[in-house]
Design a protein around this motif. Structure first.
Motif, PDB file in Angstrom:
ATOM      1  N   PHE A  63       0.589  -1.214   0.217  1.00  0.00           N
ATOM      2  CA  PHE A  63      -0.172   0.261   0.350  1.00  0.00           C
ATOM      3  C   PHE A  63       1.035   0.802   0.148  1.00  0.00           C
ATOM      4  O   PHE A  63       0.270   2.445  -0.077  1.00  0.00           O
ATOM      5  CB  PHE A  63      -0.707   0.237   0.793  1.00  0.00           C
ATOM      6  N   SER A  78      -6.093   2.306   6.445  1.00  0.00           N
ATOM      7  CA  SER A  78      -5.773   2.874   5.904  1.00  0.00           C
ATOM      8  C   SER A  78      -6.423   4.191   7.557  1.00  0.00           C
ATOM      9  O   SER A  78      -7.586   3.381   8.215  1.00  0.00           O
ATOM     10  CB  SER A  78      -6.557   3.177   4.737  1.00  0.00           C
ATOM     11  N   ASN A 133      -8.676   6.812   7.064  1.00  0.00           N
ATOM     12  CA  ASN A 133     -10.353   7.273   5.962  1.00  0.00           C
ATOM     13  C   ASN A 133     -10.253   9.118   6.408  1.00  0.00           C
ATOM     14  O   ASN A 133     -11.344   9.724   5.547  1.00  0.00           O
ATOM     15  CB  ASN A 133     -10.699   6.945   5.868  1.00  0.00           C
ATOM     16  N   TYR A 134     -10.042   9.752   7.661  1.00  0.00           N
ATOM     17  CA  TYR A 134     -10.009  10.947   7.876  1.00  0.00           C
ATOM     18  C   TYR A 134     -10.528  12.452   6.765  1.00  0.00           C
ATOM     19  O   TYR A 134      -9.647  12.215   5.370  1.00  0.00           O
ATOM     20  CB  TYR A 134      -9.054  11.305   8.663  1.00  0.00           C
ATOM     21  N   THR A 135     -11.410  12.664   6.451  1.00  0.00           N
ATOM     22  CA  THR A 135     -12.148  13.694   5.902  1.00  0.00           C
ATOM     23  C   THR A 135     -13.009  14.350   5.710  1.00  0.00           C
ATOM     24  O   THR A 135     -13.906  14.053   6.754  1.00  0.00           O
ATOM     25  CB  THR A 135     -11.610  13.001   4.272  1.00  0.00           C
ATOM     26  N   ARG A 148     -12.497  20.755   2.832  1.00  0.00           N
ATOM     27  CA  ARG A 148     -11.628  20.758   4.190  1.00  0.00           C
ATOM     28  C   ARG A 148      -9.980  20.993   2.323  1.00  0.00           C
ATOM     29  O   ARG A 148     -10.375  20.580   1.407  1.00  0.00           O
ATOM     30  CB  ARG A 148     -10.771  18.993   3.133  1.00  0.00           C
ATOM     31  N   GLY A 203      -7.554   9.264  -4.137  1.00  0.00           N
ATOM     32  CA  GLY A 203      -7.213   8.858  -2.467  1.00  0.00           C
ATOM     33  C   GLY A 203      -8.681   9.364  -1.608  1.00  0.00           C
ATOM     34  O   GLY A 203      -8.676  10.617  -0.845  1.00  0.00           O
ATOM     35  N   GLU A 258     -14.633  14.935  -0.921  1.00  0.00           N
ATOM     36  CA  GLU A 258     -13.959  15.532  -1.748  1.00  0.00           C
ATOM     37  C   GLU A 258     -14.490  15.274  -2.665  1.00  0.00           C
ATOM     38  O   GLU A 258     -14.755  16.705  -3.940  1.00  0.00           O
ATOM     39  CB  GLU A 258     -12.046  15.133  -1.607  1.00  0.00           C
ATOM     40  N   ASP A 291      -9.480   4.592  -3.775  1.00  0.00           N
ATOM     41  CA  ASP A 291      -9.143   4.084  -3.203  1.00  0.00           C
ATOM     42  C   ASP A 291      -8.757   3.380  -3.303  1.00  0.00           C
ATOM     43  O   ASP A 291      -9.678   2.235  -3.785  1.00  0.00           O
ATOM     44  CB  ASP A 291     -10.444   4.950  -1.703  1.00  0.00           C
ATOM     45  N   PHE A 349      -9.070   0.802  -6.103  1.00  0.00           N
ATOM     46  CA  PHE A 349      -7.443   1.617  -7.187  1.00  0.00           C
ATOM     47  C   PHE A 349      -6.764   2.064  -6.246  1.00  0.00           C
ATOM     48  O   PHE A 349      -7.060   2.623  -5.397  1.00  0.00           O
ATOM     49  CB  PHE A 349      -7.349   2.898  -8.136  1.00  0.00           C
ATOM     50  N   ASN A 350      -5.402   0.758  -6.472  1.00  0.00           N
ATOM     51  CA  ASN A 350      -4.307   1.063  -5.101  1.00  0.00           C
ATOM     52  C   ASN A 350      -2.797   2.184  -6.162  1.00  0.00           C
ATOM     53  O   ASN A 350      -2.885   1.525  -7.124  1.00  0.00           O
ATOM     54  CB  ASN A 350      -3.595   0.215  -5.373  1.00  0.00           C
ATOM     55  N   LEU A 351      -2.456   3.010  -5.627  1.00  0.00           N
ATOM     56  CA  LEU A 351      -1.827   4.150  -6.520  1.00  0.00           C
ATOM     57  C   LEU A 351      -1.004   3.534  -6.119  1.00  0.00           C
ATOM     58  O   LEU A 351       0.247   3.978  -6.788  1.00  0.00           O
ATOM     59  CB  LEU A 351      -2.035   5.032  -5.209  1.00  0.00           C
ATOM     60  N   ARG A 389      -5.154  14.243  -2.225  1.00  0.00           N
ATOM     61  CA  ARG A 389      -4.627  15.509  -0.453  1.00  0.00           C
ATOM     62  C   ARG A 389      -4.643  14.666   0.048  1.00  0.00           C
ATOM     63  O   ARG A 389      -5.392  13.722   0.731  1.00  0.00           O
ATOM     64  CB  ARG A 389      -5.102  16.531  -0.872  1.00  0.00           C
ATOM     65  N   ASN A 390      -3.354  14.438   1.272  1.00  0.00           N
ATOM     66  CA  ASN A 390      -3.695  13.725   2.620  1.00  0.00           C
ATOM     67  C   ASN A 390      -3.233  12.215   2.322  1.00  0.00           C
ATOM     68  O   ASN A 390      -3.972  11.910   2.960  1.00  0.00           O
ATOM     69  CB  ASN A 390      -4.840  14.469   3.027  1.00  0.00           C
TER      70      ASN A 390
END
Ligand SMILES: C[S@@+](CC[C@H](N)C(=O)[O-])C[C@H]1O[C@@H](n2cnc3c(N)ncnc32)[C@H](O)[C@@H]1O
Length: 290
Positions: free
Chosen positions: A28, A80, A82-84, A88, A122, A128, A155, A209-211, A228-229
């Motif tokens: 990850f 992970s 997942n704070y959002t 923001r 993400g 977002e 994500d 999707f895994n970056l 972002r973040n």
């Protein structure tokens, strides 16, 4: 004897911690420092108990043995962060509407194209990308139908993605949305629940999707990327590789937005720095690859 961290009845040995930590990093990109033993135990002990694992080693072996990828996906849900929240880092949304979109639209008009591609990488539970979709609709207003626009939101957490797809938020969450957008694009359900209206939902496509995937499977480039973040959880080499992959995937004059607490090394960054946490692709990749 190695150090052991125990919370309740679950214990992680030094060896187990290193196995889990390497797995999380390799798969990850999430870089957990030496100090994160308690974090791993507290995030995973409930899962281990519920699924009957007697040790972290047993759990680790089962993830490695599972070729379906399900166990790994479940691990991503637990690990992970997942704070959002809606709106923001508001300055980015202002820049998106007042500068980035006009620049992109002008460029596309010159090219006689009406395709605007935006990627929210993400996206967590959807706040977002839904903000971006509402702003897109507001920006184009009745002209929106003549544009082929939309947002791809990805994500690694299937749990966060299912919240995002449902598009239902509490009073407290929705109160952060500017009033004019809140009144227009949310519908009250029951109790303190608010649903994003269908006209906004249909503009966002959510995908797992895994970056860390070495290649990005997108045929076309994006005019705007929000990531972002997310990179705060990655180390410098991982961030650098990812930035080059983003760059290759960014259209000429396109933008990359990162979190305000993140930054890219100026001497090794293919993008042009515009302002804090906003970058633009102004050159070609050949020029920057040494
Ligand atoms: C803190 S949230 C940020 C959400 C939103 N972008 C924001 O700024 O509010 C970070 C998100 O990145 C996702 N993430 C972490 N590692 C990832 C990876 N390797 N591939 C895709 N998403 C990842 C997490 O699942 C999480 O939802």
């Amino acid at each position: 004897m190695g150090i052991q961290v125990s919370l309740g009845s679950m214990t992680i040995s030094e060896k187990e911690f290193h196995l889990m930590r390497s797995l999380i990093y390799e798969r990850f990109g999430i870089n957990l420092s030496e100090k994160k033993r308690t974090f791993i135990v507290s995030r995973l002990q409930k899962l281990l108990r519920a699924e009957g694992y007697e040790s972290f080693r047993q759990y680790y072996d089962s993830i490695i043995a599972d070729k379906s990828g399900k166990a790994l996906a479940e691990l991503a849900n637990f690990i992970s962060t997942n704070y959002t929240f809606f709106n923001r880092e508001r300055a980015h949304f202002d820049y998106f509407v007042n500068t980035a979109l006009p620049v992109i639209v002008q460029r596309l008009r010159r090219q006689k194209s009406n395709d605007i591609r935006i990627w929210c990488a993400g996206c967590s539970s959807g706040e977002e990308p839904y903000m971006l979709a509402m702003l897109l609709l507001e920006y184009f207003s009745e002209r929106y139908v003549s544009w082929n626009a939309g947002i791809l939101a990805t994500d690694i957490s299937s749990h966060a993605l299912s919240l995002a797809k449902s598009g239902v938020y509490t009073d407290e969450q929705v109160n952060l949305v500017p009033e004019v957008l809140r009144k227009k694009y949310f519908i009250h359900q029951s109790g303190d629940q608010w649903a994003v209206k269908e006209c906004v939902k249909k503009e966002v496509t959510f995908r797992h999707f895994n970056l860390m995937n070495r290649t990005f499977p997108f045929r076309q480039s994006f005019h705007i990327i929000f990531c972002r973040n997310v990179m705060i959880y990655f180390d410098a080499p991982t961030r650098e590789k990812l930035i080059y992959r983003f760059f290759k995937q960014t259209a000429q004059d396109g933008y990359l937005f990162i979190g305000h607490s993140e930054s890219l090394p100026r001497d090794r960054c293919p993008y042009c720095y515009i302002k804090p946490a906003v970058y633009q692709r102004t050159g070609s990749l050949q020029k920057v690859i040494k």
